[in-house]
Design an enzyme around this catalytic site. Structure first.
Site, short mmCIF file in Angstrom:
data_model
loop_
_atom_site.label_atom_id
_atom_site.label_comp_id
_atom_site.label_asym_id
_atom_site.label_seq_id
_atom_site.Cartn_x
_atom_site.Cartn_y
_atom_site.Cartn_z
N SER A 43 0.83 -1.21 0.00
CA SER A 43 0.00 0.00 0.00
C SER A 43 0.86 1.25 0.00
O SER A 43 0.51 2.26 -0.62
CB SER A 43 -0.98 0.00 1.18
OG SER A 43 -0.30 -0.15 2.41
N GLU A 44 2.03 1.21 0.69
CA GLU A 44 2.98 2.31 0.62
C GLU A 44 4.42 1.81 0.73
O GLU A 44 4.68 0.78 1.36
CB GLU A 44 2.75 3.36 1.72
CG GLU A 44 1.61 4.30 1.47
CD GLU A 44 0.34 3.92 2.22
OE1 GLU A 44 -0.69 4.54 1.99
OE2 GLU A 44 0.41 2.97 3.02
N THR A 45 5.32 2.56 0.11
CA THR A 45 6.76 2.39 0.23
C THR A 45 7.34 3.75 0.57
O THR A 45 6.92 4.76 -0.01
CB THR A 45 7.37 1.87 -1.08
OG1 THR A 45 6.80 0.59 -1.39
CG2 THR A 45 8.88 1.73 -0.98
N HIS A 81 0.56 4.71 8.54
CA HIS A 81 1.41 3.55 8.82
C HIS A 81 2.82 3.72 8.26
O HIS A 81 3.79 3.28 8.87
CB HIS A 81 0.71 2.24 8.40
CG HIS A 81 1.18 1.59 7.14
ND1 HIS A 81 0.71 1.96 5.89
CD2 HIS A 81 2.06 0.58 6.93
CE1 HIS A 81 1.28 1.20 4.97
NE2 HIS A 81 2.10 0.35 5.57
#
Length: 282
Positions: free
Chosen positions: A44-46, A75
């Site tokens: 979902s994110e990096t 997060h």
């Protein structure tokens, strides 16, 4: 080659929270390379850690979904802080660190237990029009509590927040993702976060961001923070409660949300699952 960590956030159990890829030193990467890496990790994110541009911050971070860059996300904020603290690249001063990101400076508190809380950026809240609530109900396939009018809550990430009758109803939602994509793009929203109560001190949350390439976010810090901001906008102050998220994607995310007149805190644990190096060469 820069160090790489994959961290599980909002959990103390490996593989039960929301995974985050952290590139510990992205100084040699272009924006296009960052986006390509985030698309490849398919999380979902990096996040990509960079030197701060102000002496008020301990580090700077850029946050990417598989399809776009975000000015802020929850997060990734906690997961990046965990990775940097664990590696000894930063250290807390009086139990605090400061992150620089697209949304500005974010204050984080490090508890003795190891949990990390961030102070939610000041939200902008815009109630939805009736036609947008109607189309949202159609996309979610469930009734929305219109006594608490759904709103677009901008905390860097832009979440549409809707209250559902109870936690069981939240878990039963089967959204029509193409309709959600259309709805989110029309309102220029990151996605939709819904919540309902198990009890007065415990809520269940789900976050859908298909327009950003994330059909359902396992455990979403900015979404939960936006829920807390939404609750606060309806007159609730001086309250702390637990939030759970991820049951429908086989996760066990746990967050603590604290609302006061001055600020909103979003907290949780993180644990490292993978460590290595990133070969970003062409």
């Amino acid at each position: 080659m820069p160090a790489f960590k994959q961290v599980d956030v909002f959990t103390s159990k490996r593989f039960k929270g929301n995974p985050l890829a952290v590139i510990m030193d992205a100084s040699g990467l272009s924006s296009d390379q960052m986006q390509n890496i985030a698309n490849w990790t398919n999380l979902s994110e990096t996040t990509f850690v960079l030197p701060p541009t102000t002496d008020r911050a301990d580090y700077r971070v850029r946050i990417f979904t598989p399809q776009s860059e975000l000015p802020f996300a929850g997060h990734p904020t906690i997961g990046t802080a965990h990775a940097l603290l664990e590696s000894g690249l930063i250290s807390a001063k009086d139990g605090s660190i400061v992150q620089e990101c697209g949304a500005g400076l974010v204050n984080l508190t490090i508890a003795n237990s190891g949990s990390i809380s961030f102070e939610l950026p000041r939200p902008t809240i815009t109630p939805l029009e009736e036609k947008d609530i109607d189309s949202l109900e159609g996309a979610l396939g469930c009734k929305i509590d219109r006594n608490l009018r759904p709103s677009l809550v901008d905390v860097g990430a832009r979440w549409i927040i809707a209250h559902i009758v109870d936690a069981e109803a939240v878990l039963s939602i089967e959204p029509k993702l193409p309709e959600l994509v259309k709805h989110n793009k029309q309102l220029k929203a990151t996605g939709v976060t819904v919540y309902g109560e198990w009890s007065k001190d415990h809520i269940e949350v789900r976050s859908f961001a298909p327009a950003c390439g994330v059909d359902e976010d396992p455990v979403c810090g900015s979404g939960n923070g936006a829920v807390a901001a939404f609750i606060k906008s309806h007159g609730v102050l001086d309250r702390a409660f637990e939030s759970s998220q991820g049951k429908m994607v086989r996760r066990e995310g746990e967050l603590k949300l604290t609302i006061s007149e001055e600020k909103i805190l979003v907290g949780g644990n993180a644990i490292t699952c993978i460590e290595g190096t990133l070969n970003a060469g062409q």
